[in-house]
Motif scaffolding. Sequence first.
Motif, PDB file in Angstrom:
ATOM      1  N   THR A  48      26.485 -26.747 -46.676  1.00  0.00           N
ATOM      2  CA  THR A  48      25.119 -26.705 -46.154  1.00  0.00           C
ATOM      3  C   THR A  48      24.356 -25.515 -46.721  1.00  0.00           C
ATOM      4  OG1 THR A  48      25.786 -27.797 -44.103  1.00  0.00           O
ATOM      5  CG2 THR A  48      23.731 -26.558 -44.048  1.00  0.00           C
ATOM      6  N   LYS A  49      24.992 -24.351 -46.711  1.00  0.00           N
ATOM      7  CA  LYS A  49      24.339 -23.152 -47.265  1.00  0.00           C
ATOM      8  C   LYS A  49      24.164 -23.263 -48.776  1.00  0.00           C
ATOM      9  CE  LYS A  49      26.367 -20.253 -43.645  1.00  0.00           C
ATOM     10  NZ  LYS A  49      27.405 -19.234 -43.332  1.00  0.00           N
ATOM     11  N   LEU A  50      25.180 -23.814 -49.440  1.00  0.00           N
ATOM     12  CA  LEU A  50      25.138 -23.921 -50.898  1.00  0.00           C
ATOM     13  C   LEU A  50      24.041 -24.868 -51.360  1.00  0.00           C
ATOM     14  CD1 LEU A  50      26.287 -23.396 -53.726  1.00  0.00           C
ATOM     15  CD2 LEU A  50      27.989 -25.187 -53.282  1.00  0.00           C
ATOM     16  N   THR A  51      23.969 -26.065 -50.758  1.00  0.00           N
ATOM     17  CA  THR A  51      22.946 -27.034 -51.191  1.00  0.00           C
ATOM     18  C   THR A  51      21.544 -26.512 -50.903  1.00  0.00           C
ATOM     19  OG1 THR A  51      23.218 -28.219 -49.083  1.00  0.00           O
ATOM     20  CG2 THR A  51      24.436 -29.057 -50.988  1.00  0.00           C
ATOM     21  N   HIS A  52      21.399 -25.734 -49.825  1.00  0.00           N
ATOM     22  CA  HIS A  52      20.090 -25.139 -49.533  1.00  0.00           C
ATOM     23  C   HIS A  52      19.692 -24.150 -50.628  1.00  0.00           C
ATOM     24  CE1 HIS A  52      16.728 -23.464 -47.317  1.00  0.00           C
ATOM     25  NE2 HIS A  52      17.230 -22.246 -47.520  1.00  0.00           N
ATOM     26  N   GLN A  53      20.631 -23.298 -51.022  1.00  0.00           N
ATOM     27  CA  GLN A  53      20.310 -22.314 -52.060  1.00  0.00           C
ATOM     28  C   GLN A  53      20.102 -22.969 -53.419  1.00  0.00           C
ATOM     29  OE1 GLN A  53      22.106 -18.527 -52.461  1.00  0.00           O
ATOM     30  NE2 GLN A  53      22.713 -18.353 -50.300  1.00  0.00           N
ATOM     31  N   MET A  54      20.845 -24.045 -53.695  1.00  0.00           N
ATOM     32  CA  MET A  54      20.677 -24.745 -54.963  1.00  0.00           C
ATOM     33  C   MET A  54      19.294 -25.381 -55.069  1.00  0.00           C
ATOM     34  SD  MET A  54      24.474 -26.415 -55.341  1.00  0.00           S
ATOM     35  CE  MET A  54      24.125 -27.391 -56.791  1.00  0.00           C
ATOM     36  N   GLY A  55      18.713 -25.688 -53.912  1.00  0.00           N
ATOM     37  CA  GLY A  55      17.371 -26.246 -53.906  1.00  0.00           C
ATOM     38  C   GLY A  55      16.296 -25.233 -54.252  1.00  0.00           C
ATOM     39  N   THR A  56      16.670 -23.951 -54.280  1.00  0.00           N
ATOM     40  CA  THR A  56      15.681 -22.895 -54.565  1.00  0.00           C
ATOM     41  C   THR A  56      15.773 -22.358 -55.992  1.00  0.00           C
ATOM     42  OG1 THR A  56      17.156 -21.088 -53.847  1.00  0.00           O
ATOM     43  CG2 THR A  56      15.816 -22.185 -52.148  1.00  0.00           C
ATOM     44  N   ILE A  57      16.801 -22.782 -56.746  1.00  0.00           N
ATOM     45  CA  ILE A  57      16.969 -22.250 -58.101  1.00  0.00           C
ATOM     46  C   ILE A  57      16.381 -23.213 -59.135  1.00  0.00           C
ATOM     47  CG2 ILE A  57      19.057 -20.983 -57.431  1.00  0.00           C
ATOM     48  CD1 ILE A  57      20.716 -23.111 -58.881  1.00  0.00           C
ATOM     49  N   LYS A  58      16.046 -22.675 -60.281  1.00  0.00           N
ATOM     50  CA  LYS A  58      15.517 -23.492 -61.364  1.00  0.00           C
ATOM     51  C   LYS A  58      16.680 -24.135 -62.115  1.00  0.00           C
ATOM     52  CE  LYS A  58      12.290 -23.478 -65.250  1.00  0.00           C
ATOM     53  NZ  LYS A  58      11.383 -22.670 -66.098  1.00  0.00           N
ATOM     54  N   ILE A  59      16.635 -25.440 -62.211  1.00  0.00           N
ATOM     55  CA  ILE A  59      17.713 -26.202 -62.861  1.00  0.00           C
ATOM     56  C   ILE A  59      17.144 -26.881 -64.096  1.00  0.00           C
ATOM     57  CG2 ILE A  59      19.378 -28.088 -62.557  1.00  0.00           C
ATOM     58  CD1 ILE A  59      19.246 -27.549 -59.540  1.00  0.00           C
ATOM     59  N   PRO A  60      17.843 -26.801 -65.246  1.00  0.00           N
ATOM     60  CA  PRO A  60      17.360 -27.486 -66.460  1.00  0.00           C
ATOM     61  C   PRO A  60      17.062 -28.953 -66.171  1.00  0.00           C
ATOM     62  CG  PRO A  60      19.247 -26.091 -66.978  1.00  0.00           C
ATOM     63  CD  PRO A  60      19.113 -26.079 -65.483  1.00  0.00           C
ATOM     64  N   SER A  61      15.992 -29.456 -66.742  1.00  0.00           N
ATOM     65  CA  SER A  61      15.556 -30.827 -66.451  1.00  0.00           C
ATOM     66  C   SER A  61      16.586 -31.875 -66.839  1.00  0.00           C
ATOM     67  CB  SER A  61      14.236 -31.114 -67.177  1.00  0.00           C
ATOM     68  OG  SER A  61      14.391 -30.948 -68.579  1.00  0.00           O
ATOM     69  N   SER A  62      17.449 -31.558 -67.796  1.00  0.00           N
ATOM     70  CA  SER A  62      18.445 -32.550 -68.238  1.00  0.00           C
ATOM     71  C   SER A  62      19.663 -32.597 -67.333  1.00  0.00           C
ATOM     72  CB  SER A  62      18.900 -32.233 -69.668  1.00  0.00           C
ATOM     73  OG  SER A  62      19.641 -31.016 -69.696  1.00  0.00           O
ATOM     74  N   VAL A  63      19.773 -31.657 -66.396  1.00  0.00           N
ATOM     75  CA  VAL A  63      20.960 -31.568 -65.535  1.00  0.00           C
ATOM     76  C   VAL A  63      20.734 -32.340 -64.236  1.00  0.00           C
ATOM     77  CG1 VAL A  63      22.440 -30.027 -64.179  1.00  0.00           C
ATOM     78  CG2 VAL A  63      21.710 -29.356 -66.475  1.00  0.00           C
ATOM     79  N   ARG A  64      21.694 -33.207 -63.904  1.00  0.00           N
ATOM     80  CA  ARG A  64      21.713 -33.895 -62.610  1.00  0.00           C
ATOM     81  C   ARG A  64      22.934 -33.412 -61.845  1.00  0.00           C
ATOM     82  NH1 ARG A  64      21.342 -40.032 -64.842  1.00  0.00           N
ATOM     83  NH2 ARG A  64      23.538 -39.492 -65.133  1.00  0.00           N
ATOM     84  N   TRP A  65      22.797 -33.221 -60.557  1.00  0.00           N
ATOM     85  CA  TRP A  65      23.954 -32.772 -59.773  1.00  0.00           C
ATOM     86  C   TRP A  65      23.983 -33.487 -58.434  1.00  0.00           C
ATOM     87  CZ3 TRP A  65      23.683 -30.295 -55.002  1.00  0.00           C
ATOM     88  CH2 TRP A  65      22.403 -29.860 -54.609  1.00  0.00           C
ATOM     89  N   PHE A  66      25.178 -33.562 -57.849  1.00  0.00           N
ATOM     90  CA  PHE A  66      25.343 -34.193 -56.546  1.00  0.00           C
ATOM     91  C   PHE A  66      26.663 -33.727 -55.945  1.00  0.00           C
ATOM     92  CE2 PHE A  66      26.036 -36.987 -60.123  1.00  0.00           C
ATOM     93  CZ  PHE A  66      27.371 -37.308 -60.028  1.00  0.00           C
ATOM     94  N   VAL A  67      26.781 -33.929 -54.653  1.00  0.00           N
ATOM     95  CA  VAL A  67      27.967 -33.506 -53.903  1.00  0.00           C
ATOM     96  C   VAL A  67      28.860 -34.719 -53.669  1.00  0.00           C
ATOM     97  CG1 VAL A  67      28.800 -32.416 -51.789  1.00  0.00           C
ATOM     98  CG2 VAL A  67      26.590 -31.725 -52.762  1.00  0.00           C
ATOM     99  N   ASP A  68      30.152 -34.532 -53.830  1.00  0.00           N
ATOM    100  CA  ASP A  68      31.129 -35.603 -53.566  1.00  0.00           C
ATOM    101  C   ASP A  68      32.132 -35.069 -52.551  1.00  0.00           C
ATOM    102  OD1 ASP A  68      32.733 -37.798 -53.598  1.00  0.00           O
ATOM    103  OD2 ASP A  68      33.180 -37.770 -55.737  1.00  0.00           O
ATOM    104  N   VAL A  69      31.962 -35.466 -51.296  1.00  0.00           N
ATOM    105  CA  VAL A  69      32.850 -35.034 -50.216  1.00  0.00           C
ATOM    106  C   VAL A  69      33.999 -36.030 -50.092  1.00  0.00           C
ATOM    107  CG1 VAL A  69      33.015 -34.578 -47.737  1.00  0.00           C
ATOM    108  CG2 VAL A  69      30.968 -33.900 -49.007  1.00  0.00           C
TER     109      VAL A  69
END
Length: 736
Positions: free
Chosen positions: A710-731
């Motif tokens: 929860t904390k990690l995905t929140h912080q990842m939403g605030t950083i600049k990510i290269p446009s070519s990069v896609r990311w997702f969580v797999d629990v």
Amino acid sequence: MKNQKPILNVAVPTPQRQLFDYVIPDEFIKSDSTELFIPGCRVLIPFGNRNLIGLIVKISQSTDFDLKKLKPIKALIDKEPLVSKILFDFFIWSANYYHHPIGEALLKVFPGNLRKGLPLPKTTTRCWKIDKSYSSDNTKSVKQLDLLSLLNSVDHKTDEFLKACFGRSTISALAKKGLITEFQKSYTKEKVSFPKALKQNPKLLNDEQATVLSKLSIEKFSCSLIDGVTGSGKTEIYLQFAELILKNQRQVFILVPEINLVQQMEAQFSNRFDLEVLTFHSNMTDNQRLLNWTKAKNGEAHIIVGTRSSVFVPAFNLGLIIIDEEHDQSYKQQEGFRYSARDLAIQRASNDSIPVLLGSATPSLETIQNCIKNKYQHLYIKKRIGLSQPPKWNIIDLKNQSISNGISEFAETKIKETISNGKQALIFINRRGYAPALFCNSCGWVMDCANCDSKLTLHKAKQKLICHHCEFTANVPLKCLACDKDSLVPVGMGTERIEEYLKNIFPTIPVFRVDKDSSKKKDFMENLHRKVNGAEPCIIIGTQMMTKGHDFKNITLVLALDTDTQLFHPDFKNQERLGQLLTQVAGRGGRGQFLGEIYLQTYNSDHPLLEKLVKDNYGSFLQDISSEREVTLMPPFRHLALIRADSTHSDKVINFLKHVRSITNSIQPQNRSINYIGPLPSMLEKRAGRYRYLFQIRTKNRSQMHSLLTKLTHQMGTIKIPSSVRWFVDVDPVEL
């Protein structure tokens, strides 16, 4: 900012992990109609330069944004929520558990037509009745007269019933003559009455089956594993326990892992109960899926049989969920919203205080661990029903055999013996196509996929080379593209090649190929069952599609050709899968009155895991797997989550995941109960032109993992990510 006007918190199908604030239009406020806006209703909203369908999730009295900048919704689509509050809360819980963007997750669980903004369909039934001006003198056809006689004795009959009994042409002819009239009958819920609702009487249970059934309760939530060997009659227990639920005027959901198993399970329940049995899976049209979804919601369908997405289907009064073949990895969605239908079904049953049954001859290690912890009830059926005996296991050591087209000399002899004895043989190879590679004998060149780190598979029937990962297709070259020599040869075995070879050896014996390619033909499985159950000698060549759900009484030989490929695959679950596949495919043999045998072809005849399967059983095999997982701190002895990322540039995705690891470590440094690994390449590093890497998070308890994510995905939403990069969580991933 506090506000007198209610603020709508709306889920929007975007990758952003947040709800979006909208205001209610003035006309609703002026007419004092704000109570029409309820969580679970769809709204049409302006989103950038588009209009999108969203879902109201919450209604707030304040917002963090300037009220004047909030846009009003364009339209309220629904007059009432699409599903009950408890089910809608379950949808939200599911999105949060798997840490998926809430808008994408919530909209995904609804049928496609609802995501497009279409209304719920009217669930009426097409029926026919005698016209008032009816006269039998207007026809001489025996079929038409029989149909008229039937309708004259009752008020009406459904179109489906009349079509099945008399054919469409008879109905059309009478309608054209004006002798019968069509009308739409609205659904009226009627009490299910037994034994009237039974088409056939339940089968007599043996002692083990009866003991299992006696330990199942309909009163409250319980999760029970029916751990029964292949051919032990688990389905009969499903049917008889479902009858108890149906007698209490409640609905039953049955989940199966693959679409080709839906028809078989539907037939079992339709043959037993004179009740509405509907299906739900991705091969249905959008209209049909929505109709069946609505019928389940209204209580018109008593029984729903479907694949993993059925876990989200609403119910009027759900009383039981059955998960058949609970171990199957197909229950885990591998793209987009990566949920486990098995795990969500258990959670849904807990929310609704109803029982859930898990059935398997090869339970997953996770489920066994939950039984050990007394979270689930572990019920055994160790014997097959009737006179059939478990198959005898054998190993063919390939180091001492001559091999032709993947089949050893000894195996070929066993097939000939089986056919000459008037019996049937099943050849298992989990690889479709003709050959997994096209190889140049002169220079060693192999034709690779242009988009993936994989070879192109030769499909001889189509005269194409196809990538089984991205579906890239190429024509078969006449000469080597590297040295220009005419020296290309197919290397390795697939179902097509085995089929070709066996048809040459047995030209007068039917040879059936069962794989993803052959099964696309209409009514393929139904025709296969009819032909094989004719009991004539034949040979079936199949992939994992043949490992479960099929009941062929005359198969006495099962031959597993390619045991070693999965035995040494590096994925953490692959050896467990191998044991499940081999045990399940072995279970297709000897289901009638004749003893079955399974032979495993391998170069590793002394491998301890194979010895466990052959000399002991699947349970003993799984204990060894369990010990290894415990030592290596892998599931189910640790909770695992992956941050998966991909990009067209490998350096960008690696650097991104390094940054993710740095953020993770700043939130929670590693310790004895939390461990990080990566970035690491995925098992298939490049797929469909994108480089795929992952970052592993392993924790001792589940709450640690979710708090961190929860904390990690929140912080990842605030950083600049290269446009070519896609990311997702797999629990709780099932593969790396």
